[in-house]
Design a protein around this motif. Structure first.
Motif, PDB file in Angstrom:
ATOM      1  N   ALA A 133      37.490  35.966 -26.194  1.00  0.00           N
ATOM      2  CA  ALA A 133      37.502  35.900 -24.735  1.00  0.00           C
ATOM      3  C   ALA A 133      36.115  36.166 -24.181  1.00  0.00           C
ATOM      4  CB  ALA A 133      38.488  36.919 -24.157  1.00  0.00           C
ATOM      5  N   ILE A 134      35.681  35.337 -23.246  1.00  0.00           N
ATOM      6  CA  ILE A 134      34.466  35.578 -22.476  1.00  0.00           C
ATOM      7  C   ILE A 134      34.889  36.119 -21.118  1.00  0.00           C
ATOM      8  CG2 ILE A 134      32.501  34.510 -21.293  1.00  0.00           C
ATOM      9  CD1 ILE A 134      32.329  32.492 -23.552  1.00  0.00           C
ATOM     10  N   ILE A 135      34.279  37.225 -20.696  1.00  0.00           N
ATOM     11  CA  ILE A 135      34.628  37.845 -19.414  1.00  0.00           C
ATOM     12  C   ILE A 135      33.350  38.068 -18.622  1.00  0.00           C
ATOM     13  CG2 ILE A 135      35.822  39.738 -18.250  1.00  0.00           C
ATOM     14  CD1 ILE A 135      37.090  40.423 -20.991  1.00  0.00           C
ATOM     15  N   THR A 136      33.164  37.332 -17.537  1.00  0.00           N
ATOM     16  CA  THR A 136      31.997  37.572 -16.691  1.00  0.00           C
ATOM     17  C   THR A 136      32.266  38.785 -15.797  1.00  0.00           C
ATOM     18  OG1 THR A 136      32.685  36.152 -14.841  1.00  0.00           O
ATOM     19  CG2 THR A 136      31.500  35.099 -16.654  1.00  0.00           C
ATOM     20  N   GLY A 137      31.202  39.449 -15.383  1.00  0.00           N
ATOM     21  CA  GLY A 137      31.361  40.607 -14.506  1.00  0.00           C
ATOM     22  C   GLY A 137      32.077  41.764 -15.163  1.00  0.00           C
ATOM     23  N   ALA A 138      31.847  41.944 -16.456  1.00  0.00           N
ATOM     24  CA  ALA A 138      32.568  42.978 -17.208  1.00  0.00           C
ATOM     25  C   ALA A 138      31.774  44.268 -17.380  1.00  0.00           C
ATOM     26  CB  ALA A 138      32.972  42.435 -18.579  1.00  0.00           C
ATOM     27  N   THR A 139      30.723  44.457 -16.586  1.00  0.00           N
ATOM     28  CA  THR A 139      29.937  45.688 -16.716  1.00  0.00           C
ATOM     29  C   THR A 139      30.455  46.804 -15.821  1.00  0.00           C
ATOM     30  OG1 THR A 139      28.344  44.876 -15.071  1.00  0.00           O
ATOM     31  CG2 THR A 139      27.838  44.463 -17.401  1.00  0.00           C
ATOM     32  N   GLY A 168      36.460  44.010 -14.285  1.00  0.00           N
ATOM     33  CA  GLY A 168      35.978  43.303 -15.464  1.00  0.00           C
ATOM     34  C   GLY A 168      35.854  44.210 -16.673  1.00  0.00           C
ATOM     35  N   ALA A 169      35.338  45.415 -16.469  1.00  0.00           N
ATOM     36  CA  ALA A 169      35.192  46.367 -17.572  1.00  0.00           C
ATOM     37  C   ALA A 169      36.557  46.804 -18.102  1.00  0.00           C
ATOM     38  CB  ALA A 169      34.382  47.578 -17.113  1.00  0.00           C
ATOM     39  N   ILE A 225      39.817  32.135 -24.451  1.00  0.00           N
ATOM     40  CA  ILE A 225      40.039  32.618 -23.084  1.00  0.00           C
ATOM     41  C   ILE A 225      38.698  32.723 -22.363  1.00  0.00           C
ATOM     42  CG2 ILE A 225      40.898  34.535 -21.674  1.00  0.00           C
ATOM     43  CD1 ILE A 225      42.739  35.261 -24.027  1.00  0.00           C
ATOM     44  N   LEU A 226      38.642  32.152 -21.166  1.00  0.00           N
ATOM     45  CA  LEU A 226      37.462  32.289 -20.308  1.00  0.00           C
ATOM     46  C   LEU A 226      37.910  32.915 -19.002  1.00  0.00           C
ATOM     47  CD1 LEU A 226      34.515  31.770 -19.468  1.00  0.00           C
ATOM     48  CD2 LEU A 226      35.210  29.451 -18.785  1.00  0.00           C
ATOM     49  N   ILE A 227      37.393  34.101 -18.716  1.00  0.00           N
ATOM     50  CA  ILE A 227      37.771  34.824 -17.502  1.00  0.00           C
ATOM     51  C   ILE A 227      36.568  34.858 -16.570  1.00  0.00           C
ATOM     52  CG2 ILE A 227      38.618  37.000 -16.536  1.00  0.00           C
ATOM     53  CD1 ILE A 227      39.968  37.553 -19.219  1.00  0.00           C
ATOM     54  N   ASN A 228      36.643  34.055 -15.513  1.00  0.00           N
ATOM     55  CA  ASN A 228      35.567  33.987 -14.519  1.00  0.00           C
ATOM     56  C   ASN A 228      35.807  35.075 -13.472  1.00  0.00           C
ATOM     57  OD1 ASN A 228      34.172  31.746 -15.672  1.00  0.00           O
ATOM     58  ND2 ASN A 228      35.763  30.393 -14.871  1.00  0.00           N
ATOM     59  N   ASN A 229      35.360  36.276 -13.802  1.00  0.00           N
ATOM     60  CA  ASN A 229      35.688  37.463 -13.029  1.00  0.00           C
ATOM     61  C   ASN A 229      34.582  37.919 -12.081  1.00  0.00           C
ATOM     62  OD1 ASN A 229      37.095  40.323 -12.723  1.00  0.00           O
ATOM     63  ND2 ASN A 229      35.006  40.726 -13.428  1.00  0.00           N
ATOM     64  N   ALA A 230      33.338  37.647 -12.419  1.00  0.00           N
ATOM     65  CA  ALA A 230      32.211  38.171 -11.627  1.00  0.00           C
ATOM     66  C   ALA A 230      32.302  37.724 -10.174  1.00  0.00           C
ATOM     67  CB  ALA A 230      30.886  37.724 -12.234  1.00  0.00           C
ATOM     68  N   GLY A 231      31.935  38.612  -9.270  1.00  0.00           N
ATOM     69  CA  GLY A 231      31.986  38.269  -7.856  1.00  0.00           C
ATOM     70  C   GLY A 231      30.833  38.898  -7.090  1.00  0.00           C
ATOM     71  N   LYS A 232      30.507  38.274  -5.976  1.00  0.00           N
ATOM     72  CA  LYS A 232      29.385  38.730  -5.146  1.00  0.00           C
ATOM     73  C   LYS A 232      29.787  38.664  -3.682  1.00  0.00           C
ATOM     74  CE  LYS A 232      24.823  39.633  -4.744  1.00  0.00           C
ATOM     75  NZ  LYS A 232      24.129  40.730  -5.411  1.00  0.00           N
ATOM     76  N   TYR A 233      29.385  39.682  -2.935  1.00  0.00           N
ATOM     77  CA  TYR A 233      29.585  39.685  -1.487  1.00  0.00           C
ATOM     78  C   TYR A 233      28.263  40.086  -0.846  1.00  0.00           C
ATOM     79  CZ  TYR A 233      31.132  41.026   3.186  1.00  0.00           C
ATOM     80  OH  TYR A 233      31.275  41.131   4.545  1.00  0.00           O
TER      81      TYR A 233
END
Length: 333
Positions: free
Chosen positions: A41-47, A51-52, A120-128
């Motif tokens: 699985a790749i998870i963006t925004g997982a820091t 995401g973490a 699995i690709l989880i496009n989780n990262a977000g910006k506001y």
């Protein structure tokens, strides 16, 4: 009103889970999906945040987790915390800045060179962004990060996911993190070029538009995958309003009593990650494609988010933008 009461009471939906369910709870029965060989699985925004927690729980369920991150030090801290709980977990860290098309292409090249499967690709990262900011490629930052960056990432990696699913016989899953805020976006303001370079910027509007774009992307990609008979699905997820640093920032703007009441309605990080983990692993989601989930159950989205012509138009405009950018990048090397 019925959905609000269900949320407040934590009443389980058809899936057997609801707003109070945690990521660990919803994956207890379906961790066998990663056997006998581990899913990747790749998870963006997982820091941080949801995401973490998603990375921690998926690693606990035996998945190989790839964490792309702009800040590899923070990613390393997440990896260390996961290893404290699960020393055998396989965590791979790679550099990625979703604000940069060049960085996205480099990340994909580095990942594909590893020769690993991709399930699995989880496009989780977000910006506001409260104020108007621009990405490296000179597009409005919120739209560039939340939508454009993930569109390009998914576009490059989809073939690998189709290939993996064909080889293993295991359904590949793409999970796009959206938000209930998508319903705030208005049709008359949802204009592609204006979102790339807005003349009258409003941070909340930009965020809502990016989250709407994510759902439209999900629905159009689902149709294309079905047309190819690919054993890969894509669904959008609303994690809920989670008790994170953003929520804490509001404390100085409202009275302590109102903040106290509001904070009780927010989800914990473990609850916020539940729907993502559920859609990633649950056998109950087999074959489900192009849907929108909230509180671990299929949920209705806005009329505009269900507009097929709008989804097709956005897809075409984004593809044209990506083609021109990739062509330009090749000619300037």
């Amino acid at each position: 009103m019925k959905e609000t009461l269900r949320y407040l009471a934590g009443i389980a939906g058809p899936s057997g889970f609801g707003s109070n369910s945690t990521a660990e709870q919803v994956t207890e029965e379906d961790c066998s999906r990663s056997k006998p060989s581990p899913l990747t699985a790749i998870i963006t925004g997982a820091t941080s945040g949801i995401g973490a927690e998603t990375a921690r729980v998926l690693a606990k369920r035996g998945l190989r987790v790839v964490i792309p991150a702009r800040d590899l030090k923070r990613a390393g801290e997440v990896k260390d915390r996961i290893h404290q709980e699960n020393p055998q977990a396989e965590i791979i860290l790679l550099k990625l800045d979703l604000n940069s098309f060049a960085s996205i292409k480099k990340f994909c090249s580095e990942f594909l060179s590893l020769g690993l499967p991709l399930d699995i690709l989880i496009n989780n990262a977000g910006k506001y962004c409260i104020n108007l900011e621009f990405s490296e490629d000179r597009y409005e930052m919120t739209f560039a990060t939340n939508y454009l960056g993930h569109f390009l990432l998914t576009e490059i990696l989809t073939e690998k996911m189709i290939e993996t699913a064909k080889e293993t016989g295991i359904e590949g899953r793409i999970i796009n993190i959206s938000s209930g805020v998508h319903s705030w976006a208005r049709r008359e303001r949802f204009k592609f070029n204006s979102m790339l370079n807005p003349k009258n910027y409003n941070g909340t509007e930009a965020y809502a538009q990016s989250k709407l774009a994510i759902i439209l992307h999900t629905k159009e990609l689902a149709k294309q995958l079905e047309a190819r008979n690919a054993r890969v699905t894509v669904n959008a997820v609303h994690p809920g309003v989670v008790n994170t640093g953003i929520a804490s920032d509001l404390k100085g703007m409202i009275s302590d009593s109102i903040y106290f009441i509001a904070s009780k309605l927010l989800k914990s990080t473990a609850q916020g990650a539940s729907t993502t983990c559920y859609v990633s692993l649950s056998s109950k989601v087999n074959g489900v494609n192009g849907k929108y989930f909230a509180d671990c159950n299929e949920s209705p989205c806005s009329v505009l988010a269900n507009d097929e012509s709008e989804a097709q138009k956005l897809w075409k405009q984004t593809q044209e933008l990506m083609h021109s950018q990739l062509t330009l990048a090749k000619t300037t090397k």
